[in-house]
Motif scaffolding. Structure first.
Motif, mmCIF file in Angstrom:
data_model
loop_
_atom_site.group_PDB
_atom_site.id
_atom_site.type_symbol
_atom_site.label_atom_id
_atom_site.label_comp_id
_atom_site.label_asym_id
_atom_site.label_seq_id
_atom_site.Cartn_x
_atom_site.Cartn_y
_atom_site.Cartn_z
ATOM 1 N N PRO A 53 0.463 -0.941 0.118
ATOM 2 C CA PRO A 53 0.249 -0.350 -0.023
ATOM 3 C C PRO A 53 0.869 1.276 0.256
ATOM 4 N N HIS A 54 1.917 1.295 0.763
ATOM 5 C CA HIS A 54 3.455 2.348 0.397
ATOM 6 C C HIS A 54 3.698 2.774 -0.618
ATOM 7 N N LEU A 55 3.852 1.706 -1.091
ATOM 8 C CA LEU A 55 4.521 1.836 -2.682
ATOM 9 C C LEU A 55 3.672 2.145 -3.110
ATOM 10 N N ALA A 56 2.166 1.576 -3.628
ATOM 11 C CA ALA A 56 1.825 2.358 -4.747
ATOM 12 C C ALA A 56 0.753 3.902 -4.484
ATOM 13 N N GLU A 57 1.199 4.465 -3.264
ATOM 14 C CA GLU A 57 1.439 5.974 -3.070
ATOM 15 C C GLU A 57 2.735 6.685 -2.784
ATOM 16 N N LEU A 58 4.013 5.404 -3.009
ATOM 17 C CA LEU A 58 4.471 6.480 -3.212
ATOM 18 C C LEU A 58 4.856 6.663 -5.029
ATOM 19 N N LYS A 59 4.552 5.449 -5.606
ATOM 20 C CA LYS A 59 4.568 5.875 -6.983
ATOM 21 C C LYS A 59 4.000 7.174 -7.704
ATOM 22 N N GLU A 60 2.644 8.032 -6.677
ATOM 23 C CA GLU A 60 2.264 8.673 -6.850
ATOM 24 C C GLU A 60 2.854 10.012 -6.702
ATOM 25 N N VAL A 61 3.116 9.832 -5.525
ATOM 26 C CA VAL A 61 3.516 11.438 -4.679
ATOM 27 C C VAL A 61 4.644 11.667 -5.321
ATOM 28 N N LYS A 62 4.236 13.615 -6.343
ATOM 29 C CA LYS A 62 5.227 13.865 -6.567
ATOM 30 C C LYS A 62 5.615 15.552 -5.618
ATOM 31 N N TYR A 63 4.754 16.015 -5.149
ATOM 32 C CA TYR A 63 5.169 16.803 -4.087
ATOM 33 C C TYR A 63 3.864 16.578 -3.575
ATOM 34 N N ALA A 64 4.995 17.067 -2.017
ATOM 35 C CA ALA A 64 4.386 17.055 -0.466
ATOM 36 C C ALA A 64 4.548 18.107 0.332
ATOM 37 N N THR A 65 3.872 18.153 1.022
ATOM 38 C CA THR A 65 4.357 18.914 2.377
ATOM 39 C C THR A 65 3.369 18.426 3.518
ATOM 40 N N PHE A 66 3.418 19.013 4.608
ATOM 41 C CA PHE A 66 2.776 18.879 5.650
ATOM 42 C C PHE A 66 2.844 19.432 6.909
ATOM 43 N N SER A 67 1.970 19.584 7.793
ATOM 44 C CA SER A 67 2.214 19.832 9.279
ATOM 45 C C SER A 67 1.930 19.631 10.059
ATOM 46 N N PHE A 68 2.422 19.495 11.737
ATOM 47 C CA PHE A 68 1.656 18.809 12.480
ATOM 48 C C PHE A 68 1.694 20.156 13.611
ATOM 49 N N SER A 69 -0.149 20.231 14.106
ATOM 50 C CA SER A 69 -0.124 21.278 14.721
ATOM 51 C C SER A 69 -0.339 20.248 16.001
ATOM 52 N N PRO A 70 -0.878 21.389 17.510
ATOM 53 C CA PRO A 70 -1.369 19.758 18.546
ATOM 54 C C PRO A 70 -2.713 19.400 17.781
ATOM 55 N N GLY A 71 -2.597 18.624 19.404
ATOM 56 C CA GLY A 71 -4.015 17.565 18.772
ATOM 57 C C GLY A 71 -4.669 18.084 20.221
ATOM 58 N N SER A 72 -6.241 17.166 20.516
ATOM 59 C CA SER A 72 -6.444 17.573 21.370
ATOM 60 C C SER A 72 -6.118 17.229 23.118
ATOM 61 N N HIS A 73 -5.227 16.415 23.022
ATOM 62 C CA HIS A 73 -4.493 16.186 24.501
ATOM 63 C C HIS A 73 -3.109 15.288 23.427
ATOM 64 N N LYS A 74 -2.063 15.545 24.388
ATOM 65 C CA LYS A 74 -0.710 15.257 24.743
ATOM 66 C C LYS A 74 -0.435 14.359 23.685
ATOM 67 N N ASP A 75 -0.887 13.224 23.658
ATOM 68 C CA ASP A 75 -0.693 11.487 22.373
ATOM 69 C C ASP A 75 -1.253 12.051 21.380
ATOM 70 N N GLU A 76 -1.863 13.235 20.776
ATOM 71 C CA GLU A 76 -2.166 13.164 19.605
ATOM 72 C C GLU A 76 -1.196 14.618 19.004
ATOM 73 N N LEU A 77 -1.404 14.304 17.509
ATOM 74 C CA LEU A 77 -0.990 15.647 16.921
ATOM 75 C C LEU A 77 -2.378 15.209 15.417
ATOM 76 N N ASN A 78 -2.638 17.287 14.844
ATOM 77 C CA ASN A 78 -3.137 16.997 13.450
ATOM 78 C C ASN A 78 -2.346 17.212 12.458
ATOM 79 N N VAL A 79 -2.901 16.859 11.800
ATOM 80 C CA VAL A 79 -1.849 16.440 10.232
ATOM 81 C C VAL A 79 -2.544 17.260 9.161
#
Length: 196
Positions: A53-79
């Motif tokens: 499944p990851h290999l299939a996605e890697l073949k499709e991704v031509k460009y990507a950015t992502f950002s992490f922000s705090p989630g609703s508790h310390k064990d979670e990040l929003n993406v």
């Protein structure tokens, strides 16, 4: 005869010197500074995976950015992810990163997939993830900037080689395939990214 013997005895040493030494990947043990250090924007640079499944996605991704922000508790990040998958720009803000403090792993959860990874020790402006998917190796490199130094890239390629990946199994993104910012038109028929 003596020269031939010396040559044959020296050959294994010469061959060993030409091959890169495989240093083990060293996972980060999470502390109070680890997760805050991940917050903010990252540029996905390259990755390789034997997990289908990851290999299939890697073949499709031509460009990507992502950002992490705090989630609703310390064990979670929003993406929030902005990526070009083949010819389509997509913005996703429906996924989360779960933080497992007891074993220093991260899990990416969205409506399409669940994957677990360890953060690998590296330069503070690099994000190297080693994926843990049913004994299928996978490694990705992201950076705080759209480009990485030649030295950091060569080090990453050496890690891939040690995991058994070839150059053909490694997929790079390109700045020329960057998605336009919301509201921006490129003049090439590319409208703003669609929200998923």
């Amino acid at each position: 005869m003596l020269a031939t013997l010396a040559f044959l005895l020296g050959l294994p040493l010469a061959l060993a010197a030409e091959l890169p030494a495989c240093t083990p990947l060293v996972p980060v043990t999470f502390d109070n500074d680890t997760i805050p250090g991940l917050l903010g924007q990252w540029f996905y640079i390259t990755g390789a995976s034997k997990y289908p499944p990851h290999l299939a996605e890697l073949k499709e991704v031509k460009y990507a950015t992502f950002s992490f922000s705090p989630g609703s508790h310390k064990d979670e990040l929003n993406v929030t992810e902005t990526m070009r998958l083949n010819e389509t720009c997509v913005v996703r803000n429906t996924s989360k990163i779960l933080v497992f403090w007891h074993n220093s792993t991260l899990a990416h959860v969205d409506d399409q997939a669940f994957s677990t990874a360890t953060l690998i020790q590296s330069h503070k402006d690099l994000l190297i993830l080693s994926f843990l998917n049913n004994d299928f190796p996978g490694l990705s490199l992201s950076s705080r900037t759209p480009n990485v130094s030649k030295e950091h890239l060569e080090e990453f390629k050496a890690h891939l080689h040690c995991l058994g990946f070839t150059e053909e199994e490694t997929f790079f993104t390109s700045e020329k395939d960057a998605c336009p910012l919301p509201g921006e038109k490129t003049g090439e028929g590319d409208a703003e990214p669609k929200l998923e």
